[in-house]
Design a protein around this motif. Structure first.
Motif, PDB file in Angstrom:
ATOM      1  N   VAL A 284       1.234  -1.400  -0.107  1.00 56.92           N
ATOM      2  CA  VAL A 284      -0.045   0.034  -0.648  1.00 56.92           C
ATOM      3  C   VAL A 284       0.645   0.907   0.296  1.00 56.92           C
ATOM      4  CG1 VAL A 284      -1.772   1.277   1.050  1.00 56.92           C
ATOM      5  CG2 VAL A 284      -1.765  -0.921   1.152  1.00 56.92           C
ATOM      6  N   ALA A 285       0.566   1.953  -0.835  1.00 59.50           N
ATOM      7  CA  ALA A 285       1.185   3.296  -1.100  1.00 59.50           C
ATOM      8  C   ALA A 285       0.610   4.516  -0.215  1.00 59.50           C
ATOM      9  CB  ALA A 285       2.252   3.468  -2.411  1.00 59.50           C
ATOM     10  N   ALA A 286       1.882   5.892   0.545  1.00 56.74           N
ATOM     11  CA  ALA A 286       0.975   6.754   0.984  1.00 56.74           C
ATOM     12  C   ALA A 286       1.091   7.517  -0.095  1.00 56.74           C
ATOM     13  CB  ALA A 286       1.344   6.701   2.424  1.00 56.74           C
ATOM     14  N   ASP A 287       0.436   7.836  -0.821  1.00 59.28           N
ATOM     15  CA  ASP A 287       1.378   9.101  -1.784  1.00 59.28           C
ATOM     16  C   ASP A 287       0.220  10.828  -1.280  1.00 59.28           C
ATOM     17  OD1 ASP A 287      -2.001   8.041  -1.554  1.00 59.28           O
ATOM     18  OD2 ASP A 287      -2.017   8.310  -4.119  1.00 59.28           O
ATOM     19  N   ARG A 288      -0.168  10.198  -0.034  1.00 57.07           N
ATOM     20  CA  ARG A 288       0.036  11.720   0.097  1.00 57.07           C
ATOM     21  C   ARG A 288       0.925  11.971   1.427  1.00 57.07           C
ATOM     22  NH1 ARG A 288      -5.577  10.681  -0.933  1.00 57.07           N
ATOM     23  NH2 ARG A 288      -4.407   8.604  -2.367  1.00 57.07           N
ATOM     24  N   GLU A 289       0.386  13.376   2.588  1.00 56.33           N
ATOM     25  CA  GLU A 289       0.896  12.865   3.399  1.00 56.33           C
ATOM     26  C   GLU A 289       0.474  12.256   4.507  1.00 56.33           C
ATOM     27  OE1 GLU A 289       2.922  16.522   6.432  1.00 56.33           O
ATOM     28  OE2 GLU A 289       1.088  17.055   4.593  1.00 56.33           O
ATOM     29  N   VAL A 290       0.645  11.869   4.927  1.00 54.79           N
ATOM     30  CA  VAL A 290      -0.296  10.720   6.293  1.00 54.79           C
ATOM     31  C   VAL A 290       0.396  10.667   7.635  1.00 54.79           C
ATOM     32  CG1 VAL A 290      -1.100   9.270   4.782  1.00 54.79           C
ATOM     33  CG2 VAL A 290       1.166   8.560   5.918  1.00 54.79           C
ATOM     34  N   ASN A 291      -0.500  10.060   8.492  1.00 55.61           N
ATOM     35  CA  ASN A 291       0.143  10.808   9.588  1.00 55.61           C
ATOM     36  C   ASN A 291       0.562   9.381  10.366  1.00 55.61           C
ATOM     37  OD1 ASN A 291      -1.766  13.130  11.014  1.00 55.61           O
ATOM     38  ND2 ASN A 291      -3.519  12.146  11.348  1.00 55.61           N
ATOM     39  N   PRO A 292       1.601   9.818  11.198  1.00 54.54           N
ATOM     40  CA  PRO A 292       2.899   8.723  11.773  1.00 54.54           C
ATOM     41  C   PRO A 292       1.913   7.775  12.259  1.00 54.54           C
ATOM     42  CG  PRO A 292       3.555  10.507  13.212  1.00 54.54           C
ATOM     43  CD  PRO A 292       2.210  11.309  12.143  1.00 54.54           C
ATOM     44  N   ASP A 293       2.925   6.032  12.237  1.00 58.12           N
ATOM     45  CA  ASP A 293       2.180   5.024  12.935  1.00 58.12           C
ATOM     46  C   ASP A 293       0.897   4.704  11.753  1.00 58.12           C
ATOM     47  OD1 ASP A 293       4.612   5.927  15.388  1.00 58.12           O
ATOM     48  OD2 ASP A 293       3.363   6.592  15.955  1.00 58.12           O
ATOM     49  N   TYR A 294       1.729   3.612  11.420  1.00 55.17           N
ATOM     50  CA  TYR A 294       0.321   2.939  10.768  1.00 55.17           C
ATOM     51  C   TYR A 294       0.789   1.312  10.197  1.00 55.17           C
ATOM     52  CZ  TYR A 294       3.932   4.929   7.352  1.00 55.17           C
ATOM     53  OH  TYR A 294       4.907   5.252   6.561  1.00 55.17           O
ATOM     54  N   GLY A 295      -0.317   0.769   9.500  1.00 57.17           N
ATOM     55  CA  GLY A 295      -0.484  -0.421   9.955  1.00 57.17           C
ATOM     56  C   GLY A 295      -1.066  -0.870   8.267  1.00 57.17           C
ATOM     57  N   VAL A 296      -0.313  -2.469   8.207  1.00 57.76           N
ATOM     58  CA  VAL A 296      -1.210  -2.901   7.007  1.00 57.76           C
ATOM     59  C   VAL A 296      -1.302  -4.251   7.328  1.00 57.76           C
ATOM     60  CG1 VAL A 296      -0.912  -4.124   3.938  1.00 57.76           C
ATOM     61  CG2 VAL A 296      -0.572  -1.370   4.992  1.00 57.76           C
ATOM     62  N   LEU A 297      -2.569  -4.910   6.967  1.00 59.29           N
ATOM     63  CA  LEU A 297      -2.695  -6.217   7.981  1.00 59.29           C
ATOM     64  C   LEU A 297      -3.557  -7.100   6.201  1.00 59.29           C
ATOM     65  CD1 LEU A 297      -3.600  -8.517  10.098  1.00 59.29           C
ATOM     66  CD2 LEU A 297      -5.563  -7.228  10.077  1.00 59.29           C
ATOM     67  N   LEU A 298      -2.884  -8.146   5.582  1.00 60.70           N
ATOM     68  CA  LEU A 298      -3.577  -9.234   4.889  1.00 60.70           C
ATOM     69  C   LEU A 298      -3.542 -10.553   5.815  1.00 60.70           C
ATOM     70  CD1 LEU A 298      -3.557  -9.802   2.010  1.00 60.70           C
ATOM     71  CD2 LEU A 298      -0.715 -10.891   2.445  1.00 60.70           C
ATOM     72  N   ARG A 299      -5.347 -10.859   5.337  1.00 62.33           N
ATOM     73  CA  ARG A 299      -5.370 -12.157   6.474  1.00 62.33           C
ATOM     74  C   ARG A 299      -6.670 -12.962   5.001  1.00 62.33           C
ATOM     75  NH1 ARG A 299      -9.915 -10.742   9.323  1.00 62.33           N
ATOM     76  NH2 ARG A 299     -10.026 -13.192  10.292  1.00 62.33           N
ATOM     77  N   ALA A 300      -5.618 -14.401   5.375  1.00 61.88           N
ATOM     78  CA  ALA A 300      -6.756 -15.282   4.571  1.00 61.88           C
ATOM     79  C   ALA A 300      -7.527 -15.601   5.192  1.00 61.88           C
ATOM     80  CB  ALA A 300      -5.783 -17.058   4.128  1.00 61.88           C
ATOM     81  N   VAL A 301      -8.469 -16.448   5.112  1.00 63.75           N
ATOM     82  CA  VAL A 301      -9.648 -16.451   5.667  1.00 63.75           C
ATOM     83  C   VAL A 301     -10.953 -17.528   5.256  1.00 63.75           C
ATOM     84  CG1 VAL A 301      -9.837 -13.777   7.704  1.00 63.75           C
ATOM     85  CG2 VAL A 301     -11.398 -14.241   5.523  1.00 63.75           C
ATOM     86  N   THR A 302     -11.283 -18.019   5.250  1.00 64.60           N
ATOM     87  CA  THR A 302     -12.224 -19.154   5.227  1.00 64.60           C
ATOM     88  C   THR A 302     -13.625 -18.305   4.588  1.00 64.60           C
ATOM     89  OG1 THR A 302     -13.464 -20.035   7.064  1.00 64.60           O
ATOM     90  CG2 THR A 302     -11.248 -20.691   6.411  1.00 64.60           C
ATOM     91  N   VAL A 303     -14.630 -18.636   3.979  1.00 65.57           N
ATOM     92  CA  VAL A 303     -16.070 -17.936   3.386  1.00 65.57           C
ATOM     93  C   VAL A 303     -16.419 -17.522   4.832  1.00 65.57           C
ATOM     94  CG1 VAL A 303     -16.200 -19.515   1.059  1.00 65.57           C
ATOM     95  CG2 VAL A 303     -17.080 -20.472   2.911  1.00 65.57           C
ATOM     96  N   HIS A 304     -16.131 -18.558   5.491  1.00 63.53           N
ATOM     97  CA  HIS A 304     -17.615 -18.370   6.671  1.00 63.53           C
ATOM     98  C   HIS A 304     -16.553 -17.280   8.261  1.00 63.53           C
ATOM     99  CE1 HIS A 304     -19.320 -21.657   5.591  1.00 63.53           C
ATOM    100  NE2 HIS A 304     -18.844 -21.899   5.676  1.00 63.53           N
ATOM    101  N   GLY A 305     -15.557 -16.763   7.547  1.00 64.43           N
ATOM    102  CA  GLY A 305     -14.807 -15.451   8.326  1.00 64.43           C
ATOM    103  C   GLY A 305     -13.576 -16.125   9.430  1.00 64.43           C
TER     104      GLY A 305
END
Length: 421
Positions: A284-305
């Motif tokens: 994920v690219a922060a292509d504009r000014e953002v506040n510090p301290d951030y994160g990205v999460l990628l989850r693999a889940v079943t269709v039931h969550g």
């Protein structure tokens, strides 16, 4: 004495043969790479009067730009054809019509002569207007033709002074031509208007915007963008994730691009058959000014969550791209007709926009999906960290064993000869 020399020579020959067998295993072939068109990059530098300002590490903006260019020219990969264009570098007068035509190619796009390019950069002096729109049009012409990567890197400290030729509209016009040209922008100590304009230019062509406050940041970022042009060209497929897995688009192995708003969740579906392994990564690219301290999460889940596996990464404002990934191997099945499992990939972020920054459109997302045959349990790359190096370990053990046997034999022979004498 002669016998011992022959034995020693035999040991050396055997060890040499074993070593050669390890170093050059049977079946090794030379790596062959397909010939690709040379990537082209043009650095477009603002040389307007405002570049005299001394607010970058105690020096002028122009001085910081020159230093960055010199270091980047030294590090430019040999395969990259690089050129330099200026805007506002030659006309010192007050006639707006003339000032808005002030853009020139300082160094032509082609094989780089570092000494010549550095000499040309050294002559620059902050001078005139800021005709960003006209400079982008000319730069696009400079890079016209060919099928390789083409990239414009624009460095400016102010917004365009040559309206009504809006540089955002110019960038959109370039993107609409479908020539695959990307414009990345860097703002030197930018104000809000400059930041908005440069962000708009980058967004229009799928490029990135970076705010620069220090010399080191400028050098590093320009260097990254030039090196990125040398990477193999892979065209991502545009896809639109959804807020629920049931309606998410089905993806196969490939590279995809999307946009995600601040704090949003996006879902995508991937089918994984028994015996296959899903490998996925997201940036994920922060292509504009953002506040510090951030994160990205990628989850693999079943269709039931139910969560299967996750990958996550955190940042603190020191980078404009944050990435993470995951792997999910699906076990083999005794049933040859066992159906594939639908895995839902959920991408979410904890970015927040800085004060006064627009939250739309969403931030660029790049998603890589790879569904491959699962690893053989007998040669699983996770096994003791050795992977397919087991054969090498076996060869080394055998070599050590044979060397030990021969050394013991020689030692016994020496003792027998000593006792005889």
């Amino acid at each position: 004495m002669i016998t011992r020399q022959r034995l020693a020579a035999g040991v050396c020959a055997l060890l040499a043969a074993l070593t050669a067998g390890i170093a050059f295993p049977t079946g090794a072939v030379a790596d062959e790479t397909a010939e690709q068109a040379a990537p082209k990059v043009e650095l477009v530098l603002d040389v307007s009067g405002s570049m005299r300002a001394r607010d970058i590490d105690g020096g002028s903006r122009m001085s910081a730009a020159k230093q960055a260019f010199n270091e980047v020219l030294d590090a430019t990969p040999e395969e990259v054809q690089l050129g330099i264009r200026t805007l506002g570098a030659n006309y010192r007068g007050n006639d707006r019509k003339t000032g808005c035509k002030d853009t020139a190619q300082l160094y032509p796009v082609g094989t780089l002569d570092r000494t010549e390019a550095k000499t040309a950069v050294a002559t620059l002096t902050p001078t005139g207007w800021t005709p960003i729109g006209p400079a982008l049009l000319k730069a696009a012409d400079d890079l016209d033709g060919g099928k390789g990567t083409r990239r414009i890197v624009l460095i400016s400290d102010g917004e365009d002074t040559c309206q009504p030729l809006d540089p955002c509209e110019v960038a959109r016009e370039i993107a609409a031509k479908g020539i695959g040209l990307t414009i990345d922008t860097l703002g030197l100590v930018p104000d809000a208007k400059t930041r908005d304009q440069l962000s708009c230019i980058a967004d229009a062509t799928g490029g990135t915007y970076t705010s620069v406050q220090h010399k080191e940041e400028l050098t590093d970022r320009v260097g990254q963008l030039v090196e990125r042009a040398a990477d193999p060209v892979v065209t991502p497929v545009a896809v639109e994730g959804t807020t629920a897995c049931t309606s998410a688009p089905a993806l196969k192995s490939g590279l995809y691009t999307d946009r995600e708003e601040f704090g949003q969740h996006r879902f995508y579906r991937v089918d994984v058959k028994p015996g296959q392994e899903l490998r996925a990564s997201v940036s994920v690219a922060a292509d504009r000014e953002v506040n510090p301290d951030y994160g990205v999460l990628l989850r693999a889940v079943t269709v039931h969550g139910r969560e299967i596996v996750r990958g996550e990464a955190a940042g603190n404002g020191r980078t404009d791209v944050i990435s993470t990934g995951l792997r999910y191997p699906k076990a083999e099945s005794d049933d040859e007709n066992a159906p594939a499992e639908t895995v839902c990939l959920q991408v979410s972020n904890s970015f927040s926009a800085a004060s006064g920054v627009k939250t739309t459109p969403g931030m660029p997302v790049e998603l890589t999906v790879d569904v491959v045959d699962g690893p053989d349990p007998a040669s699983d790359v996770a096994s003791f960290g050795l992977g397919r190096g087991w054969w090498l370990l076996g060869a080394l053990v055998l070599t050590g064993f044979l060397a030990g046997v021969l050394w013991g034999w020689i030692s016994r022979l020496r003792i027998a000869v000593w006792r005889t004498n």
